[in-house]
Structures are given as structure tokens and as C-alpha cells.
Design a protein around this motif. Structure first.
Motif, PDB file in Angstrom:
ATOM      1  N   HIS A  77       0.846  -1.181   0.000  1.00  0.00           N
ATOM      2  CA  HIS A  77       0.000   0.000   0.000  1.00  0.00           C
ATOM      3  C   HIS A  77       0.890   1.243   0.000  1.00  0.00           C
ATOM      4  CE1 HIS A  77      -2.997   2.938   1.337  1.00  0.00           C
ATOM      5  NE2 HIS A  77      -3.870   2.100   0.823  1.00  0.00           N
ATOM      6  N   CYS A  78       0.442   2.270  -0.689  1.00  0.00           N
ATOM      7  CA  CYS A  78       1.265   3.479  -0.819  1.00  0.00           C
ATOM      8  C   CYS A  78       1.475   4.199   0.507  1.00  0.00           C
ATOM      9  CB  CYS A  78       0.625   4.432  -1.832  1.00  0.00           C
ATOM     10  SG  CYS A  78       0.687   3.808  -3.520  1.00  0.00           S
ATOM     11  N   LEU A  79       0.582   4.032   1.463  1.00  0.00           N
ATOM     12  CA  LEU A  79       0.745   4.653   2.766  1.00  0.00           C
ATOM     13  C   LEU A  79       1.148   3.619   3.819  1.00  0.00           C
ATOM     14  CD1 LEU A  79      -2.324   7.044   2.756  1.00  0.00           C
ATOM     15  CD2 LEU A  79       0.053   7.588   2.273  1.00  0.00           C
ATOM     16  N   GLY A  80       1.508   2.416   3.394  1.00  0.00           N
ATOM     17  CA  GLY A  80       1.877   1.345   4.306  1.00  0.00           C
ATOM     18  C   GLY A  80       3.323   1.445   4.767  1.00  0.00           C
ATOM     19  N   PRO A  81       3.810   0.408   5.428  1.00  0.00           N
ATOM     20  CA  PRO A  81       5.155   0.458   5.993  1.00  0.00           C
ATOM     21  C   PRO A  81       6.263   0.411   4.953  1.00  0.00           C
ATOM     22  CG  PRO A  81       4.107  -1.651   6.456  1.00  0.00           C
ATOM     23  CD  PRO A  81       3.085  -0.792   5.805  1.00  0.00           C
ATOM     24  N   ASP A  82       6.016  -0.167   3.771  1.00  0.00           N
ATOM     25  CA  ASP A  82       7.086  -0.262   2.772  1.00  0.00           C
ATOM     26  C   ASP A  82       6.542   0.079   1.385  1.00  0.00           C
ATOM     27  OD1 ASP A  82       9.544  -0.702   1.689  1.00  0.00           O
ATOM     28  OD2 ASP A  82       9.398  -2.883   1.666  1.00  0.00           O
ATOM     29  N   PRO A  83       6.210   1.354   1.134  1.00  0.00           N
ATOM     30  CA  PRO A  83       5.649   1.694  -0.180  1.00  0.00           C
ATOM     31  C   PRO A  83       6.684   1.669  -1.304  1.00  0.00           C
ATOM     32  CG  PRO A  83       5.918   3.668   1.110  1.00  0.00           C
ATOM     33  CD  PRO A  83       6.268   2.509   2.005  1.00  0.00           C
ATOM     34  N   LEU A  84       7.939   1.745  -0.962  1.00  0.00           N
ATOM     35  CA  LEU A  84       8.982   1.767  -1.993  1.00  0.00           C
ATOM     36  C   LEU A  84       9.598   0.379  -2.204  1.00  0.00           C
ATOM     37  CD1 LEU A  84      10.732   5.104  -0.971  1.00  0.00           C
ATOM     38  CD2 LEU A  84       8.992   4.740  -2.710  1.00  0.00           C
ATOM     39  N   LYS A  85       8.802  -0.654  -1.988  1.00  0.00           N
ATOM     40  CA  LYS A  85       9.305  -2.018  -2.108  1.00  0.00           C
ATOM     41  C   LYS A  85       9.712  -2.331  -3.547  1.00  0.00           C
ATOM     42  CE  LYS A  85       7.042  -6.410  -1.419  1.00  0.00           C
ATOM     43  NZ  LYS A  85       6.009  -7.063  -0.646  1.00  0.00           N
ATOM     44  N   LYS A 141       3.669   1.441  -8.770  1.00  0.00           N
ATOM     45  CA  LYS A 141       4.505   0.460  -8.065  1.00  0.00           C
ATOM     46  C   LYS A 141       3.962   0.145  -6.671  1.00  0.00           C
ATOM     47  CE  LYS A 141       7.710   0.231 -11.209  1.00  0.00           C
ATOM     48  NZ  LYS A 141       8.232  -0.976 -11.799  1.00  0.00           N
ATOM     49  N   CYS A 142       3.021   0.944  -6.186  1.00  0.00           N
ATOM     50  CA  CYS A 142       2.361   0.653  -4.921  1.00  0.00           C
ATOM     51  C   CYS A 142       0.864   0.735  -5.133  1.00  0.00           C
ATOM     52  CB  CYS A 142       2.840   1.613  -3.835  1.00  0.00           C
ATOM     53  SG  CYS A 142       2.499   3.345  -4.157  1.00  0.00           S
ATOM     54  N   ASN A 143       0.102   0.114  -4.259  1.00  0.00           N
ATOM     55  CA  ASN A 143      -1.341   0.029  -4.403  1.00  0.00           C
ATOM     56  C   ASN A 143      -1.989   1.137  -3.572  1.00  0.00           C
ATOM     57  OD1 ASN A 143      -3.894  -0.782  -4.875  1.00  0.00           O
ATOM     58  ND2 ASN A 143      -3.693  -2.788  -3.947  1.00  0.00           N
ATOM     59  N   TRP A 144      -2.697   2.028  -4.224  1.00  0.00           N
ATOM     60  CA  TRP A 144      -3.300   3.159  -3.541  1.00  0.00           C
ATOM     61  C   TRP A 144      -4.708   2.828  -3.046  1.00  0.00           C
ATOM     62  CZ3 TRP A 144      -1.330   7.489  -1.777  1.00  0.00           C
ATOM     63  CH2 TRP A 144      -2.178   8.502  -1.382  1.00  0.00           C
ATOM     64  N   THR A 145      -5.382   1.872  -3.663  1.00  0.00           N
ATOM     65  CA  THR A 145      -6.813   1.649  -3.394  1.00  0.00           C
ATOM     66  C   THR A 145      -7.065   0.386  -2.569  1.00  0.00           C
ATOM     67  OG1 THR A 145      -7.029   0.433  -5.456  1.00  0.00           O
ATOM     68  CG2 THR A 145      -7.517   2.789  -5.495  1.00  0.00           C
ATOM     69  N   ARG A 146      -6.211  -0.003  -1.714  1.00  0.00           N
ATOM     70  CA  ARG A 146      -6.455  -1.212  -0.937  1.00  0.00           C
ATOM     71  C   ARG A 146      -6.954  -0.925   0.406  1.00  0.00           C
ATOM     72  NH1 ARG A 146      -2.037  -5.168   0.940  1.00  0.00           N
ATOM     73  NH2 ARG A 146      -0.822  -4.053  -0.530  1.00  0.00           N
TER      74      ARG A 146
END
Length: 148
Positions: free
Chosen positions: A99-107, A143-148
């Protein structure tokens, strides 16, 4: 007074061994239980080379399988729990977009760059507030999921 003293002294003189054997164990008590001891009536052990017959083994297996419920027999769902399938499931879980606001958005978005110099290559990584441009790039690139 003298008569009372003599009534105590005479039995003590008659039995001089009584005080000496006061600490001896009582012969009527059974021996204490020894959990590691060999029982007196131990069953005879099978011979070292003795083996049950094939018919006895087959009968024991049939009886065991008859006693087992059908749910205890492994089904198709349990087959996929071996090591290669667990490894594959772990890799699929790691490949999911964070998730884009999660702990690792730049995975899946690199947040470092390489500076090449004549002396060698230097990798410069950024984090915290300095990683905001890389986070914006991850959001725009998907590269990250914004809508989860």
C-alpha cells in the motif's frame, strides 16, 4: 521418689540395645518404589532377530486404517503444503504490491541512485522525507497500491 527412679531405670537396663536400634528401618515396610528398576515379573522380551509374519503386519495395517476416520487421510489440499509450494507461496506474497501509505511503499520502486566516478561507483540511498520524490514516482508508476 526412689521407687519412681527405679521404675524408669530397670526397663532401660533390661533393654540396652533399644536406643541403639531406634534409627533402623522397620522391616515390615515395603521397599520404596524405584521407577528405573526392573520389575520382578517382567514380560519376556522378543528375541533380537524375531520378526512378525507378513500376514500379521497386513492385518495390523488394515485394522489401523479401519479405525481411522476419513478426514484423517490426507486429501488434495494437504498435498500443496510441501516445501517447494510453500516457497512459491512466499515469493507470491512478496511480489504483491504494498500500500502506498503502508510500511514499505517503496518495495518495488528504487529509492537510491548510483554515482559513477573514476574511483568507483557510489550508491546513494535516501529515506525519510528525502524519499518523497521516489514515493511520488512509485504512486505515478503504479509500483504501490493506492486503493487497498
Amino acid at each position: 521418689m526412689k521407687a519412681r527412679f527405679l521404675t524408669i531405670l530397670v526397663p532401660l537396663a533390661a533393654a540396652p540395645t533399644l536406643p541403639l536400634h531406634a534409627d533402623a528401618p522397620d522391616a515390615r515396610k515395603p521397599a520404596p518404589y524405584d521407577p528405573f528398576g526392573i520389575p520382578a515379573a517382567a514380560p519376556a522380551a522378543p528375541l533380537p532377530g524375531a520378526r512378525p509374519s507378513d500376514e500379521a503386519i497386513k492385518a495390523a495395517i488394515r485394522a489401523t486404517l479401519d479405525d481411522m476416520p476419513l478426514s484423517a487421510v490426507p486429501g488434495a489440499g494437504d498435498v500443496l503444503s510441501s516445501r517447494p509450494y510453500r516457497e512459491f507461496a512466499r515469493k507470491v506474497a512478496e511480489a504483491k504490491k504494498a500500500h502506498c501509505l503502508g510500511p514499505d511503499p517503496l518495495k518495488h520502486q528504487p529509492h537510491s541512485f548510483v554515482a559513477k566516478t573514476p574511483l568507483g561507483d557510489y550508491v546513494i540511498g535516501v529515506g525519510g522525507l528525502y524519499a518523497a520524490p521516489f514515493w511520488a514516482a512509485a504512486v505515478l508508476r503504479g509500483k504501490c497500491n493506492w486503493t487497498r
